[in-house]
Design a protein around this motif. Structure first.
Motif, PDB file in Angstrom:
ATOM      1  N   TRP A   1       5.467  11.439   5.716  1.00 59.97           N
ATOM      2  CA  TRP A   1       4.924  10.272   6.240  1.00 59.97           C
ATOM      3  C   TRP A   1       4.990  10.389   7.803  1.00 59.97           C
ATOM      4  O   TRP A   1       4.263  10.429   8.728  1.00 59.97           O
TER       5      TRP A   1
ATOM      6  N   LYS B   1       1.015   4.008  -2.719  1.00 60.28           N
ATOM      7  CA  LYS B   1       0.777   5.473  -2.270  1.00 60.28           C
ATOM      8  C   LYS B   1       2.240   6.377  -2.948  1.00 60.28           C
ATOM      9  O   LYS B   1       2.086   7.512  -3.490  1.00 60.28           O
TER      10      LYS B   1
ATOM     11  N   SER C   1       2.027   6.519  -6.705  1.00 62.57           N
ATOM     12  CA  SER C   1       0.894   7.520  -7.386  1.00 62.57           C
ATOM     13  C   SER C   1       1.112   9.060  -7.063  1.00 62.57           C
ATOM     14  O   SER C   1       0.512  10.043  -7.708  1.00 62.57           O
TER      15      SER C   1
ATOM     16  N   ASP D   1       0.871  -1.202  -0.100  1.00 67.49           N
ATOM     17  CA  ASP D   1      -0.105   0.052   0.086  1.00 67.49           C
ATOM     18  C   ASP D   1       0.926   1.061   0.030  1.00 67.49           C
ATOM     19  O   ASP D   1       0.569   2.316  -0.860  1.00 67.49           O
ATOM     20  N   GLU D   2       2.004   1.210   0.809  1.00 70.77           N
ATOM     21  CA  GLU D   2       3.035   2.295   0.827  1.00 70.77           C
ATOM     22  C   GLU D   2       3.462   2.623  -0.393  1.00 70.77           C
ATOM     23  O   GLU D   2       3.863   3.794  -1.029  1.00 70.77           O
TER      24      GLU D   2
END
Length: 479
Positions: free
Chosen positions: A187, A170, A173, A166-167
């Motif tokens: 983050w 992210k 993207s 997921d990171e």
């Protein structure tokens, strides 16, 4: 791998560096042997051509050229150009090492200020340190060939555990034309702010401390990026390289041993140019050292062990914020609790150090005068004249503000009848000689001065500090 020989040079001894000359890994022989062989072969080829293949006229022309090259080779400033360049490269090399981000300070702050022994607290602390280590991995992938080969793609970074899928999505993207090593640090800041809102970080001071340490960590990552981006100007590297290659191209001809002439009895005709080879070994070796350490993030013998640093950083940071969080040994009395002084034992190998006296100061053993009169205490005399600066008194229009004990009493008596708000410099227009005579007549001795000074009270006592005007060049005092 970095070649370390620190233990072998811990103590200076006779020919202490001699053992280091026989090492191969990381040595100058390994670094320079190809260039040395090439230079030797070219020199031998020219020597054989001069001795065997040229006729008498060609030999004479070759000898003229060789003498000219030998004379003009000294015009190349090898020591200055090469020495300054190598000094610049070595300073840059060490600065790059000190810019490698280490998480030690940051992990201490995280362990002390991000609280919670539950699973949420563990996840929070480990995630913060994982983000910091992810940033260092991303920047080292950009500057180090070893790390790039270890993590050729972002999938390898995910498989190593530095980030989740997921990171990764992210991160990919978020569009940016520039290096994204700084995104995990953002983050970090957002997660730390969330921990502050949840009470995991107790106050704003602790949050500020976290941000300060993170900014220091980010600054080192940024410095690595800029060291990789901004190199030593190419023109300087080219100048040094051309100077070295030109010098030894000239010496190939100029250092040839020529046939001695009939009127020259001191000339030698040797085949091996020993000192020329030594000179090549020193200067070309100097250039190869600069070539090796100008970018220490490669794969040379003495380049930085970046992969080992990554392994070490992730291991110690997770250990500090997770396994060691609130995991303290029991506090108890130490061994010297009931002893007046601490006496730490020595081994037999270090027992001789106890015989050495402690350093108490450079003047502790200074020889003093044996005359007892020199050690008597002397009170300062109030009549000792004060030293004034002659040059300063010439340029100052007002008097020196030093307190005069001699005139303390008589000024007090004179000011006793004056108004408190009177100007102490109202007598500037009076004649200098009359003022000196008036002050001498008012001087009644040391006893009257002390008694007069003691009677002053209130605001008038604050005005009894006199300022003596400096003497002019004629010996009189200025008003």
């Amino acid at each position: 791998m970095t070649v370390s020989y620190t233990l072998e040079v811990a103590n200076a001894r006779f020919a202490g560096f001699s053992k280091l000359l026989f090492r191969w890994k990381g040595s100058i022989y390994k670094l320079l042997y190809k260039e040395f062989i090439a230079f030797s072969v070219l020199y031998a080829t020219l020597s054989l051509t001069y001795r065997r293949l040229l006729n008498s006229d060609q030999r004479k022309m070759f000898e003229k050229v060789a003498k000219y090259c030998n004379q003009q080779s000294n015009l190349i400033p090898m020591s200055f150009v090469l020495g300054f360049y190598v000094s610049l490269v070595v300073n840059r090399w060490w600065s790059q090492y000190t810019s490698i981000p280490l998480p030690d300070q940051l992990m201490m702050v995280v362990s002390a200020n991000v609280h919670g022994s539950d699973e949420k607290g563990r996840i929070l602390r480990r995630t913060l340190m994982r983000y910091a280590n992810l940033s260092s991995v991303l920047i080292l992938r950009s500057v180090s060939t070893r790390v790039r080969k270890r993590f050729p793609t972002m999938d390898h970074v995910v498989e190593a555990g530095f980030m989740t899928r997921d990171e990764q999505k992210k991160l990919e993207s978020l569009y940016s034309d520039f290096n994204k090593y700084w995104m995990p640090m953002v983050w970090f800041t957002n997660l730390a702010a969330q921990a502050r809102r949840e009470g995991r970080v107790r106050d704003d001071v602790a949050l500020r401390l976290l941000m300060d340490e993170l900014n220091k960590y980010r600054a080192k990552c940024s410095m690595l990026f800029h060291y990789d981006w901004i190199s030593i100007p190419l023109v300087y590297t080219q100048v040094v390289t051309i100077a070295v290659y030109s010098f030894f191209t000239v010496t190939l001809v100029g250092r040839q041993f020529l046939h001695p002439s009939e009127d020259s009895e001191d000339a030698l005709d040797l085949y091996v140019p020993v000192f020329t080879l030594l000179q090549f070994f020193f200067y070309a070796g100097w250039l190869k050292v600069a070539e090796q350490i100008i970018n220490p993030f490669g794969e040379d013998d003495d380049d930085f062990e970046t992969n080992k640093l990554i392994d070490r950083n992730i291991q110690v940071s997770l250990l500090a914020v997770d396994d060691m969080y609130q995991n303290l040994p029991p506090a108890e009395k130490d061994k010297y609790w009931n002893e007046a002084s601490t006496a730490i034992p020595y081994t037999l190998a270090t027992a001789a150090e106890t015989l050495k006296p402690s350093f108490l100061g450079s003047t502790f053993d200074m020889r003093m005068s044996e005359d007892p009169a020199q050690h008597q205490t002397v009170e300062p005399s109030p009549h000792t004249p004060r030293t004034q600066t002659p040059m300063l008194s010439r340029f100052l229009a007002v008097a020196s503000p030093a307190i005069s004990l001699k005139n303390f009493g008589r000024r007090a008596l004179r000011l006793r009848g004056d108004s408190v708000n009177s100007n102490p410099w109202q007598g500037e227009e009076r004649d200098c000689s009359e003022r000196i005579n008036e002050e001498d007549s008012e001087d009644e001795g040391e006893g009257s001065q002390r008694s007069a000074a003691g009677r002053l009270e209130g605001p008038i006592a604050a005005l009894t500090i006199s300022v003596e005007p400096p003497a002019n060049e004629s010996g009189q005092t200025d008003a």
